[in-house]
Design a protein around this motif. Sequence first.
Motif, short mmCIF file in Angstrom:
data_model
loop_
_atom_site.label_atom_id
_atom_site.label_comp_id
_atom_site.label_asym_id
_atom_site.label_seq_id
_atom_site.Cartn_x
_atom_site.Cartn_y
_atom_site.Cartn_z
N GLU A 115 -44.32 51.13 81.06
CA GLU A 115 -45.47 50.82 80.17
C GLU A 115 -44.99 50.53 78.75
O GLU A 115 -45.60 50.94 77.77
CB GLU A 115 -46.47 51.98 80.19
CG GLU A 115 -47.08 52.16 81.56
CD GLU A 115 -48.10 53.26 81.59
OE1 GLU A 115 -49.27 52.99 81.29
OE2 GLU A 115 -47.73 54.41 81.94
N THR A 116 -43.89 49.82 78.69
CA THR A 116 -43.30 49.51 77.39
C THR A 116 -42.84 48.06 77.42
O THR A 116 -42.04 47.68 78.28
CB THR A 116 -42.07 50.41 77.13
OG1 THR A 116 -42.46 51.77 77.31
CG2 THR A 116 -41.54 50.21 75.73
N TRP A 130 -27.12 44.99 69.25
CA TRP A 130 -28.50 44.50 69.36
C TRP A 130 -29.46 45.64 69.01
O TRP A 130 -29.23 46.77 69.45
CB TRP A 130 -28.80 44.03 70.78
CG TRP A 130 -28.21 42.68 71.06
CD1 TRP A 130 -26.99 42.41 71.63
CD2 TRP A 130 -28.81 41.41 70.77
NE1 TRP A 130 -26.79 41.06 71.70
CE2 TRP A 130 -27.90 40.41 71.18
CE3 TRP A 130 -30.03 41.02 70.20
CZ2 TRP A 130 -28.17 39.05 71.04
CZ3 TRP A 130 -30.29 39.66 70.05
CH2 TRP A 130 -29.36 38.68 70.48
N THR A 131 -30.47 45.33 68.22
CA THR A 131 -31.55 46.29 68.01
C THR A 131 -32.75 45.79 68.81
O THR A 131 -33.17 44.64 68.64
CB THR A 131 -31.93 46.40 66.53
OG1 THR A 131 -30.78 46.86 65.82
CG2 THR A 131 -33.08 47.37 66.31
N VAL A 132 -33.25 46.64 69.68
CA VAL A 132 -34.35 46.24 70.55
C VAL A 132 -35.58 47.04 70.16
O VAL A 132 -35.53 48.27 70.02
CB VAL A 132 -33.96 46.48 72.02
CG1 VAL A 132 -35.14 46.21 72.95
CG2 VAL A 132 -32.77 45.60 72.41
N GLU A 133 -36.69 46.33 69.95
CA GLU A 133 -37.95 47.00 69.55
C GLU A 133 -39.01 46.80 70.61
O GLU A 133 -39.00 45.77 71.32
CB GLU A 133 -38.44 46.41 68.22
CG GLU A 133 -37.51 46.74 67.07
CD GLU A 133 -37.80 45.90 65.84
OE1 GLU A 133 -38.81 46.19 65.17
OE2 GLU A 133 -37.06 44.94 65.58
N THR A 134 -39.91 47.76 70.71
CA THR A 134 -40.95 47.68 71.75
C THR A 134 -42.35 47.84 71.15
O THR A 134 -42.51 48.25 69.99
CB THR A 134 -40.77 48.79 72.81
OG1 THR A 134 -41.26 50.02 72.25
CG2 THR A 134 -39.34 48.95 73.24
N ASP A 135 -43.34 47.56 71.98
CA ASP A 135 -44.73 47.69 71.53
C ASP A 135 -45.15 49.16 71.43
O ASP A 135 -46.28 49.45 71.06
CB ASP A 135 -45.69 46.92 72.45
CG ASP A 135 -45.69 47.44 73.88
OD1 ASP A 135 -44.88 48.32 74.22
OD2 ASP A 135 -46.52 46.93 74.68
N ARG A 136 -44.26 50.08 71.81
CA ARG A 136 -44.58 51.50 71.64
C ARG A 136 -43.83 52.10 70.46
O ARG A 136 -43.76 53.31 70.31
CB ARG A 136 -44.24 52.27 72.90
CG ARG A 136 -44.93 51.66 74.10
CD ARG A 136 -45.60 52.57 75.04
NE ARG A 136 -45.24 53.95 75.06
CZ ARG A 136 -45.22 54.68 76.17
NH1 ARG A 136 -45.49 54.12 77.32
NH2 ARG A 136 -44.94 55.96 76.12
N GLY A 137 -43.25 51.22 69.65
CA GLY A 137 -42.58 51.70 68.44
C GLY A 137 -41.14 52.14 68.64
O GLY A 137 -40.51 52.66 67.72
N ASP A 138 -40.59 51.92 69.84
CA ASP A 138 -39.17 52.27 70.03
C ASP A 138 -38.31 51.31 69.23
O ASP A 138 -38.66 50.14 69.04
CB ASP A 138 -38.77 52.12 71.51
CG ASP A 138 -39.64 52.94 72.42
OD1 ASP A 138 -39.44 54.15 72.46
OD2 ASP A 138 -40.52 52.35 73.07
#
Length: 543
Positions: A115-116, A130-138
Amino acid sequence: MAREASASAQADMKEFDAVVVGAGFAGMYMLHRLRGLGLTARVFEAGDGVGGTWYWNRYPGARCDVESLEYQYGFSDEIQRGWTWTERYAAQPEILRYQNYVADRLDLRRDIQFETRVTAATYDERAGLWTVETDRGDRVTARFCVMATGCLSAARVPDFPGLGDYEGEWYHTGDWPHAGVDFTGKRVGVVGTGSSGIQSIPLIAEQASHLTVFQRTANFTLPAGNRPLAREEIEKSKETLLDDRAHARTTPGGIICFEYNETLAADMTPEERYRELDKRWHQGGFAFLGAFGDLMASPEANDVAADYARAEMRKVIRNPAVVDILLPDDHPVGVKRLCLDTHYLETFNEPHVDIVDVRAAPIERITPKGIVSGGKEYEVDCIVFATGFDAMTGALNSIDITGRNGTKLREKWAAGPRTYLGLGSAGFPNLFFITGPGSPSVLSNMIVSIEQHVDWISDCIRKLTAGNIRSIEARPDAEDQWVEHVNELASATLYPQANSWYMGANIPGKPRVFMPYTGGVGVYGEKLAEVAAADYEGFTLGS
Ligand code: NA7
C-alpha cells in the motif's frame, strides 16, 4: 555491503543496498535474488498484496494467454514441484494464488512494504545513492534502484467528457474491485475489445440484462482451447520444467509449446499453407502466428493468414448485421496482440448483446445515463472500460525519476523511450528496468523475460559489489545504437503498421515509437551474455 537484515531491524531502516519498485513476478524474483547476494532490499508495492498485473486485473474472465505450464517461475525445482496448475490457461485467481504460494515459500513479504506507491527517485551523484520517496512519506536511500513496475500497469480510462457526471457505476478492467461486480439484471456498456474486453464480454453477457459493446477496432481472436490439464501432462512438466525453460530461453518468444515454421509462405503450396494455418488455429494460442517464417514480415504472407482467420471468425457469427463490424480489416494479423477467447464471437449471436462501431462514430461524451456515440445515447446502468494501459512507459513516467545532473527520465523520454538493452538509460546510474522498453518483454513469455533480466541484473550487481565498482551506466552512444537497432528490426516487420499499444498509439499525444525488441528472446539473450562477458560493453563503470 550490509548483510541481510533481520525482519524487525529492517522495518525501521532508511538505507538499503537496493530498492525494488513493484511486487509482481519481476519484483518478487528480484527480491529473492538480492537476498541471495546478501544484500538488504526494500520492495515498495502499491497494492496490499503481491501479484502486480494479476493483483489488479480481477475482471471476469481474466486469464493468461500463455499456457500455465510455461507461465511460471523456472528458477527453482522445489517451487515448481510444489505447485500444480489445473487448466491449460490459468485464470487470474489461480495465478494470484500461485504468486502468494511463492511469496510464502520464499518468505518475501517481510521485505515488501505494501500500500505504498513510489513517487520519486533521485540520484545523488556525490554519494552514489538513489533516494526513493513514497506517497506515505517514506524517504529511503539505496545504491541500486530496480524498476519492476510492469509493462501494463498504468490503467487508462480515456478522457471522455462527462464521465464525472455519470450516475451509474463504472470500472476499469485493470483496476477491478476485489469484491467482484454483480451485473445481474443490469444494462452494461463495455468500451474496448482488446484482450480484456474479449475475455470479459462473454461472462458479463451471462449476467447482464442487456450488453452494449463499444468497439473501435475489431481484433483478430481465436478460440483459446482452454481445458483442464491432464494429470500426465502436469507430472511430465514437473520432470522437465527446468530443461524446458533453458530451451525456452533460446526461442523467439520464450515459449516451447509450439515451433515456428521457418519456411516462407511463398515456398509453400496453397494447400500446405492452409494445412499449417488450420492445424495451428485449432491448436489455440500463438502457434497461429508461427505458421510461416515471414508471417510477421511479408504483407502477402500475412494476408493469407488474415484471410484464414477472418473465414474462421465468420463461421461463428450468425448475426449478419454484425459480421462486418466484428471482422478486422484495417491491420495485419498479429501486429496488435492476438486475442485468445472463450465464446467471444458467439456472444454476439445473443439477442441481448449489441455492438456499436465507434470507429465510424466515436464516443462523444458520457451523460448521467449512458454513452453517446454518433449522436445517439445508449443508456446503461454501468460501464466497463476495457480500454487498456499506458503501456511500457506509463508506470515509469508516473514516477519522478531524476538522474545525474538533474536529468528527468520523463523529459529524456519525451520523444519515446531510450534505453540500452531495455535495462538502463544513459544518465541514470545503477537504475535498472526489468523488461523495459527496448527488450522483448511484451512480445514474449513475460516470465522468461523477467527471469532473463533479473538474472542479468543480479549477476551485474554481484560483480560490481565484488569488484568495488561504484556504478554502472549505459553509454549514450551504445544507447543510440541500440535504439536505432530496435527501430530497424521493428521496421523490417509489419508491427509498426497498426495503431497498437506497442506503438503508444492508444494514448493521445504519446510518441509513436515501436517499443519492444522484435529480435526474439534467444537472440536477445545472446546479446546480454556477450555484453556481460565483455565487461559490460556499452556501459560505463564508475569507481
Ligand atoms: P488493449 O489491448 O489496449 O485494448 C483496449 C481496447 O480499448 C481497444 O479495443 C481500444 O481500441 C479500446 N479503446 C481505447 N481507447 C478508446 C476510446 N477512446 N474509444 C473507444 N475505444 C477505445 O488493452 P487490454 O486491457 O484489452 O489488453 C492489454 C494487454 O493485456 C493485452 O494485449 C494482453 O497482453 C494482456 P483500439 O484498438 O485502440 O482502437
